[in-house]
Design a protein around this motif. Structure first.
Motif, PDB file in Angstrom:
ATOM      1  N   ALA A 201     -54.680 -32.503 -16.889  1.00 43.82           N
ATOM      2  CA  ALA A 201     -56.108 -32.816 -16.987  1.00 43.82           C
ATOM      3  C   ALA A 201     -56.911 -32.013 -15.966  1.00 43.82           C
ATOM      4  CB  ALA A 201     -56.330 -34.313 -16.785  1.00 43.82           C
ATOM      5  N   ALA A 202     -56.359 -31.845 -14.767  1.00 45.24           N
ATOM      6  CA  ALA A 202     -57.057 -31.085 -13.727  1.00 45.24           C
ATOM      7  C   ALA A 202     -57.221 -29.625 -14.138  1.00 45.24           C
ATOM      8  CB  ALA A 202     -56.289 -31.181 -12.410  1.00 45.24           C
ATOM      9  N   LEU A 203     -56.157 -29.027 -14.633  1.00 46.78           N
ATOM     10  CA  LEU A 203     -56.223 -27.624 -15.040  1.00 46.78           C
ATOM     11  C   LEU A 203     -57.134 -27.443 -16.253  1.00 46.78           C
ATOM     12  CD1 LEU A 203     -52.468 -26.738 -14.508  1.00 46.78           C
ATOM     13  CD2 LEU A 203     -54.390 -25.792 -13.223  1.00 46.78           C
ATOM     14  N   ASP A 204     -57.085 -28.377 -17.164  1.00 54.86           N
ATOM     15  CA  ASP A 204     -57.975 -28.313 -18.324  1.00 54.86           C
ATOM     16  C   ASP A 204     -59.440 -28.352 -17.904  1.00 54.86           C
ATOM     17  OD1 ASP A 204     -56.160 -28.034 -20.391  1.00 54.86           O
ATOM     18  OD2 ASP A 204     -55.913 -30.194 -20.686  1.00 54.86           O
ATOM     19  N   SER A 208     -58.445 -24.941  -9.825  1.00 55.69           N
ATOM     20  CA  SER A 208     -57.792 -23.677  -9.487  1.00 55.69           C
ATOM     21  C   SER A 208     -56.264 -23.763  -9.565  1.00 55.69           C
ATOM     22  CB  SER A 208     -58.183 -23.265  -8.061  1.00 55.69           C
ATOM     23  OG  SER A 208     -57.322 -22.257  -7.588  1.00 55.69           O
ATOM     24  N   PRO A 209     -55.630 -22.962 -10.445  1.00 58.36           N
ATOM     25  CA  PRO A 209     -54.170 -22.923 -10.478  1.00 58.36           C
ATOM     26  C   PRO A 209     -53.566 -22.473  -9.153  1.00 58.36           C
ATOM     27  CG  PRO A 209     -55.071 -21.927 -12.459  1.00 58.36           C
ATOM     28  CD  PRO A 209     -56.222 -22.137 -11.510  1.00 58.36           C
ATOM     29  N   GLU A 210     -54.282 -21.627  -8.411  1.00 59.65           N
ATOM     30  CA  GLU A 210     -53.782 -21.180  -7.115  1.00 59.65           C
ATOM     31  C   GLU A 210     -53.696 -22.344  -6.140  1.00 59.65           C
ATOM     32  OE1 GLU A 210     -52.225 -18.857  -4.139  1.00 59.65           O
ATOM     33  OE2 GLU A 210     -52.403 -18.441  -6.281  1.00 59.65           O
ATOM     34  N   GLN A 211     -54.697 -23.222  -6.135  1.00 60.39           N
ATOM     35  CA  GLN A 211     -54.646 -24.384  -5.259  1.00 60.39           C
ATOM     36  C   GLN A 211     -53.525 -25.330  -5.664  1.00 60.39           C
ATOM     37  OE1 GLN A 211     -59.327 -24.696  -5.293  1.00 60.39           O
ATOM     38  NE2 GLN A 211     -58.533 -26.052  -3.722  1.00 60.39           N
ATOM     39  N   LEU A 230     -46.346 -24.245 -16.644  1.00 57.26           N
ATOM     40  CA  LEU A 230     -47.691 -24.756 -16.867  1.00 57.26           C
ATOM     41  C   LEU A 230     -48.732 -23.816 -16.264  1.00 57.26           C
ATOM     42  CD1 LEU A 230     -49.549 -27.068 -17.828  1.00 57.26           C
ATOM     43  CD2 LEU A 230     -49.213 -28.146 -15.596  1.00 57.26           C
ATOM     44  N   LEU A 231     -48.480 -23.335 -15.048  1.00 54.40           N
ATOM     45  CA  LEU A 231     -49.440 -22.442 -14.405  1.00 54.40           C
ATOM     46  C   LEU A 231     -49.529 -21.103 -15.128  1.00 54.40           C
ATOM     47  CD1 LEU A 231     -48.796 -23.160 -10.620  1.00 54.40           C
ATOM     48  CD2 LEU A 231     -50.515 -24.135 -12.138  1.00 54.40           C
TER      49      LEU A 231
END
Length: 243
Positions: A201-204, A208-211, A230-231
């Protein structure tokens, strides 16, 4: 001012490619404004450009001491696991502005991962005191409740953490920061299946994928091959981690 404001808006919503030229322009137009450096350094960190972030922020604080730049520089050091450097900078930040719970949280992490548990616990309790003052005014504020859940989780109080988290998620909506904090809280609580759901849900929502990649609290998830898969499934951080 308009460039900085719009650039910060894009940055907070994960639109890094759109944010970068605006924040660079804002810094060029007002090179003495430390907020411009703080935002640009924060953007670079979210993109994984740590050397660039450190250069911008160090130059800023050397020119003029700034809470925002100190705070973001401390965050950059945390993401690089440089806990001693992070603590030194964040200690300055809390002296400048002791009323911001976020810097107490970050200082708590610097102490915690740097092997200083008593000082870490004191920082998290200070952050809890500050967020509870906010909740006394607006008890249903989802962002405040997510922060409260995170602080209790870092202190190891699973019961209080999950109680606050349930209330936060009830009003979270599409908020990448809240869902990411929920993932961290659930991971610390040992509840992996819902932690994975919150990570998605956060990535959607553009987090930030880096964080995500650099968050030390997610070590239990990182051991699973699904974490890197996933990343990878999200596009580059320059495009905000959108699918």
């Amino acid at each position: 001012l308009a460039d900085n404001g719009l650039g910060a808006f894009y940055y907070k919503h994960g639109l890094y490619e759109e944010a970068a030229p605006l924040l660079l322009k804002a810094r060029d137009l007002a090179p003495d404004n430390p907020l411009n450096d703080a935002n640009l350094g924060g953007l670079y960190a979210a993109m994984g450009l740590y050397d660039a972030a450190e250069a911008v922020l160090k130059k800023s604080v050397e020119t003029k001491e700034s809470y925002a730049a100190d705070s973001n520089l401390g965050s950059v050091y945390l993401m690089q696991r440089r806990y001693g450097d992070a603590a030194a900078v964040l200690e300055k930040a809390v002296k400048i502005n002791p009323s911001d719970r976020r810097v107490w949280r970050n200082l708590g992490d610097a102490y915690r991962f740097g092997g200083r548990p008593p000082e870490s616990a004191a920082c998290f309790h200070k952050a809890i005191d500050l967020v509870e003052k906010e909740l006394s005014v607006d008890p249903a504020n989802a962002q405040d409740l997510a922060d409260l859940a995170l602080y209790w989780a870092k202190l190891g109080d699973r019961t209080r953490a999950l109680a606050a988290l349930r209330r936060a998620l009830a009003g979270a909506g599409v908020n990448g920061d809240i869902h990411f904090k929920a993932c961290v809280v659930l991971t610390l609580a040992g509840d992996k299946p819902p932690a994975w759901q919150e990570l998605n849900a956060a990535l959607d929502a553009g987090f930030s994928p880096e964080q995500v990649r650099q968050e030390p609290e997610l070590a239990p998830l990182r051991q699973d091959s699904r974490f890197s898969d996933l990343l990878v499934s999200y596009s580059s951080t320059l495009k905000g981690g959108k699918k």
